[in-house]
Design an enzyme around this catalytic site. Structure first.
Site, mmCIF file in Angstrom:
data_model
loop_
_atom_site.group_PDB
_atom_site.id
_atom_site.type_symbol
_atom_site.label_atom_id
_atom_site.label_comp_id
_atom_site.label_asym_id
_atom_site.label_seq_id
_atom_site.Cartn_x
_atom_site.Cartn_y
_atom_site.Cartn_z
ATOM 1 N N LYS A 105 0.979 -1.216 0.127
ATOM 2 C CA LYS A 105 0.034 -0.090 0.055
ATOM 3 C C LYS A 105 0.948 1.349 0.095
ATOM 4 O O LYS A 105 2.154 1.205 0.383
ATOM 5 C CB LYS A 105 -0.815 0.042 1.293
ATOM 6 C CG LYS A 105 -2.131 0.894 0.981
ATOM 7 C CD LYS A 105 -3.195 0.313 0.483
ATOM 8 C CE LYS A 105 -4.183 1.100 0.151
ATOM 9 N NZ LYS A 105 -5.614 0.385 -0.175
ATOM 10 N N ASP A 126 -6.887 4.151 -4.723
ATOM 11 C CA ASP A 126 -7.522 4.094 -3.499
ATOM 12 C C ASP A 126 -8.250 5.386 -3.069
ATOM 13 O O ASP A 126 -8.349 6.290 -4.208
ATOM 14 C CB ASP A 126 -6.559 3.783 -2.275
ATOM 15 C CG ASP A 126 -7.352 3.303 -1.147
ATOM 16 O OD1 ASP A 126 -7.848 1.947 -1.051
ATOM 17 O OD2 ASP A 126 -7.298 4.044 -0.152
HETATM 18 P P1 NDP Z 1 -12.768 7.857 -3.396
HETATM 19 O O1 NDP Z 1 -11.811 8.741 -3.030
HETATM 20 O O2 NDP Z 1 -13.313 7.874 -4.623
HETATM 21 O O3 NDP Z 1 -14.072 8.204 -2.416
HETATM 22 C C1 NDP Z 1 -14.041 8.025 -1.047
HETATM 23 C C2 NDP Z 1 -15.421 8.475 -0.460
HETATM 24 O O4 NDP Z 1 -15.178 8.688 1.061
HETATM 25 C C3 NDP Z 1 -15.490 10.134 -0.794
HETATM 26 O O5 NDP Z 1 -17.117 10.163 -0.841
HETATM 27 C C4 NDP Z 1 -14.989 11.006 0.643
HETATM 28 O O6 NDP Z 1 -15.477 12.096 0.875
HETATM 29 C C5 NDP Z 1 -15.335 9.607 1.617
HETATM 30 N N1 NDP Z 1 -14.328 9.931 2.676
HETATM 31 C C6 NDP Z 1 -13.050 9.639 2.700
HETATM 32 N N2 NDP Z 1 -12.393 10.085 3.819
HETATM 33 C C7 NDP Z 1 -13.370 10.447 4.600
HETATM 34 C C8 NDP Z 1 -13.175 10.853 5.941
HETATM 35 N N3 NDP Z 1 -12.134 10.867 6.581
HETATM 36 N N4 NDP Z 1 -14.292 10.999 6.354
HETATM 37 C C9 NDP Z 1 -15.585 10.947 5.902
HETATM 38 N N5 NDP Z 1 -15.514 10.700 4.601
HETATM 39 C C10 NDP Z 1 -14.571 10.307 3.945
HETATM 40 O O7 NDP Z 1 -12.403 6.398 -2.771
HETATM 41 P P2 NDP Z 1 -12.745 4.752 -2.759
HETATM 42 O O8 NDP Z 1 -14.286 5.089 -3.089
HETATM 43 O O9 NDP Z 1 -11.930 4.234 -3.873
HETATM 44 O O10 NDP Z 1 -12.465 4.285 -1.365
HETATM 45 C C11 NDP Z 1 -13.306 4.107 -0.363
HETATM 46 C C12 NDP Z 1 -12.986 3.142 0.708
HETATM 47 O O11 NDP Z 1 -12.980 1.858 -0.138
HETATM 48 C C13 NDP Z 1 -11.556 3.347 1.018
HETATM 49 O O12 NDP Z 1 -11.720 2.820 2.624
HETATM 50 C C14 NDP Z 1 -10.773 2.302 0.306
HETATM 51 O O13 NDP Z 1 -9.699 1.842 1.191
HETATM 52 C C15 NDP Z 1 -11.960 1.271 -0.077
HETATM 53 N N6 NDP Z 1 -11.300 0.566 -0.847
HETATM 54 C C16 NDP Z 1 -11.312 1.002 -2.270
HETATM 55 C C17 NDP Z 1 -11.083 0.052 -3.449
HETATM 56 C C18 NDP Z 1 -10.858 0.708 -4.688
HETATM 57 O O14 NDP Z 1 -10.657 -0.027 -5.559
HETATM 58 N N7 NDP Z 1 -11.024 2.218 -5.040
HETATM 59 C C19 NDP Z 1 -10.679 -1.311 -3.047
HETATM 60 C C20 NDP Z 1 -11.117 -1.442 -1.866
HETATM 61 C C21 NDP Z 1 -11.205 -1.004 -0.858
HETATM 62 P P3 NDP Z 1 -14.894 13.334 0.634
HETATM 63 O O15 NDP Z 1 -14.801 13.564 -0.673
HETATM 64 O O16 NDP Z 1 -15.766 14.406 1.327
HETATM 65 O O17 NDP Z 1 -13.428 13.291 1.215
HETATM 66 O O1 2IT Z 2 -7.890 -1.499 -0.895
HETATM 67 C C1 2IT Z 2 -7.857 -2.254 -2.097
HETATM 68 O O2 2IT Z 2 -7.904 -3.253 -2.208
HETATM 69 C C2 2IT Z 2 -7.623 -1.057 -3.060
HETATM 70 N N1 2IT Z 2 -7.637 0.025 -2.998
HETATM 71 C C3 2IT Z 2 -7.383 -1.870 -4.318
HETATM 72 C C4 2IT Z 2 -6.014 -2.227 -4.785
HETATM 73 C C5 2IT Z 2 -5.489 -2.607 -5.995
HETATM 74 O O3 2IT Z 2 -4.538 -3.121 -6.205
HETATM 75 O O4 2IT Z 2 -6.361 -2.934 -7.075
#
Ligand code: NDP
Ligand code: 2IT
Length: 445
Positions: free
Chosen positions: A126, A166
């Site tokens: 990560k 992420d």
């Molecule tokens: P994005 O940046 O696309 O979206 C994040 C969302 O979460 C936004 O709506 C953001 O709001 C909100 N958010 C982030 N930080 C905070 C906070 N501290 N408090 C309140 N709201 C918050 O990220 P993703 O959708 O990609 O990721 C979301 C979650 O999913 C994370 O935990 C990530 O680790 C997990 N994840 C992502 C993967 C991926 O493929 N993208 C894979 C597996 C897990 P704002 O815009 O206001 O900050």
């Molecule tokens: O938390 C996760 O699994 C991710 N943000 C995606 C990682 C990846 O290599 O696609």
């Protein structure tokens, strides 16, 4: 907590001070693993637990860049190369002002088990930066990404370490980083995943985490002859994962009634229909606006500074960030009749909250199992890059569904306790065994 776990955790805390999220992630895993380790002395003898909590390599670097005013900005960059026993380091990059070593270590640690569960050959890593993309121009984001890659490039590679997105890192940022890597190395390779369709990306990768989280929920329900059809679903976040979770809830006949961002949440009791979701995607991915604007547009309620866990629902899908469900929130959810939680985010529930879900025996899919769809399709993107070939949308989606089913089956195999499936125990054990056995085979390295 047993004495053994307590002793182990004290050592971890002493060696890694001021990293509460890392301690939390380790404790959750070690608590479920300890009885298994005690029953299988080969793991204790080879100190697998002590080794698995120690990153193979930590990379921390300076990221200087020039903003639009011509001022110098300095951020900190990280890459945690946690474990490569079963494949190249693999995991996302997070750009968010809260990013620090402890947060990235918790994410890298979880990633090791998650990637093992996917059935694909990927180790865990990560990285990211305390850079805040919010309010920055495209030019500033590009400058930052280029400077970030000016250092990161020497540590990664398609057979070494393959980052992805992420929080705060989506298609735009992956594009800028890929462009810079290609320029420096003079190489067109699959060094990052989440790439655009035209330059090596996989179909369904943008959808994969959100879809996967919902597929996992459907697997949990199908096991007892139920499904998401007709169920009221509370979703947090409004980024990549949340958007495609809502899309898949709609496909399966459920009703998503909330979305949120760091400002607050909206409640739409009539459901976030495909048309409304298209508005959210435009709002968040193109205009980069706030979820509050949804409430104004559709005349629904907006709850400033609040989280959606008090809204009555059948199923909850936390898709924003770590520790967004407190003990009180978990209690509120189950008391209001919520029967299922499937985590799109990483570690969104505090450990005491997880215990509430397990005590109440609801269907609880922990992040490392339920959100593994994203990294799974990243693995499929790597395969397609190696083959120099692209699979169709249907082919990738079918493989994703097969992987989520396989993850669910591993959890059931390792986590069944009488008539209840403890998916936490199942995911931790199943994820651990594959990595631990590979580490045993490789000797003391
Ligand atoms: P994005 O940046 O696309 O979206 C994040 C969302 O979460 C936004 O709506 C953001 O709001 C909100 N958010 C982030 N930080 C905070 C906070 N501290 N408090 C309140 N709201 C918050 O990220 P993703 O959708 O990609 O990721 C979301 C979650 O999913 C994370 O935990 C990530 O680790 C997990 N994840 C992502 C993967 C991926 O493929 N993208 C894979 C597996 C897990 P704002 O815009 O206001 O900050
Ligand atoms: O938390 C996760 O699994 C991710 N943000 C995606 C990682 C990846 O290599 O696609």
């Amino acid at each position: 907590m047993s004495n053994k776990v307590q002793e182990f955790m004290e050592a971890v805390k002493a060696k890694n001070p001021a990293q509460p999220e890392f301690h939390q992630a380790v404790e959750e895993v070690v608590e479920t693993l300890m009885p298994f380790i005690e029953a299988n002395p080969k793991y204790a003898k080879a100190k697998i637990l002590e080794r698995i909590v120690e990153p193979e390599r930590l990379i921390i670097f300076r990221v200087p860049w020039l903003d639009d005013k011509g001022d110098v900005q300095v951020n900190r960059g990280f890459r945690i190369e946690m474990n490569s026993a079963i494949g190249p380091y693999k995991g996302g990059l997070r750009f968010h002002p809260s990013v620090n070593l402890g947060i990235l270590k918790f994410l890298a640690f979880e990633q090791v088990f998650k990637n093992s569960l996917t059935t694909l050959p990927m180790g865990g890593g990560k990285g990211g930066s305390d850079f805040d993309p919010k309010g920055k121009s495209d030019n500033e984001v590009m400058k930052f990404c280029q400077s970030f890659m000016n250092e990161l490039f020497r540590h990664i590679g398609p057979n070494t370490d393959v980052p992805a997105g992420d929080i705060g890192v989506g298609g735009r940022e992956i594009g800028f980083m890929f462009g810079q890597y290609k320029k420096i190395r003079n190489e067109f390779t699959g060094v990052l995943t989440g790439k655009g369709r035209e330059w090596g990306g996989s179909l369904i990768r943008p959808e994969a985490t959100g879809y996967g989280t919902i597929y996992f929920a459907e697997n949990m329900l199908n096991r007892v002859g139920d499904s998401l059809k007709g169920k009221a679903c509370v979703v947090s976040g409004s980024g990549n994962v949340a958007q495609f979770a809502v899309e898949k809830i709609n496909h399966l006949g459920g009703k998503a009634v909330t979305l949120s961002d760091s400002g607050g949440f909206i409640h739409d009791p009539n459901g976030i229909t495909p048309e409304k979701l298209a508005y959210v995607m435009e709002l968040k991915n193109v205009k980069r606006g706030r979820i509050k604007e949804y409430a104004e547009k559709y005349g629904v309620e907006y709850f400033e500074g609040k989280k959606p866990w008090g809204i009555k629902c059948d199923a909850a899908f936390p898709c924003a960030t770590q520790n967004e469900i407190s003990l009180e929130d978990a209690t509120k959810l189950v008391n209001n009749g919520c029967k299922l939680v499937s985590e799109g985010a990483n570690m969104p529930t505090v450990n005491d909250g997880v215990q509430v879900f397990l005590d109440k025996k609801i269907f609880y899919g922990p992040g490392k199992a339920a959100n593994a769809g994203g990294v799974s399709v990243s693995g499929l993107e790597m395969s397609q890059n190696s083959l120099r070939f692209n699979w169709t949308r249907e082919e990738v989606d079918e493989k994703l569904q097969g992987i989520m089913k396989a993850i669910h089956e591993q959890c059931v195999k390792y986590g069944t306790e009488g008539d209840y499936v403890n998916y936490v125990k199942g995911a931790n054990l199943a994820g651990f065994v594959k990595v631990a056995d590979a580490m045993l085979a490789h000797g003391i390295v």
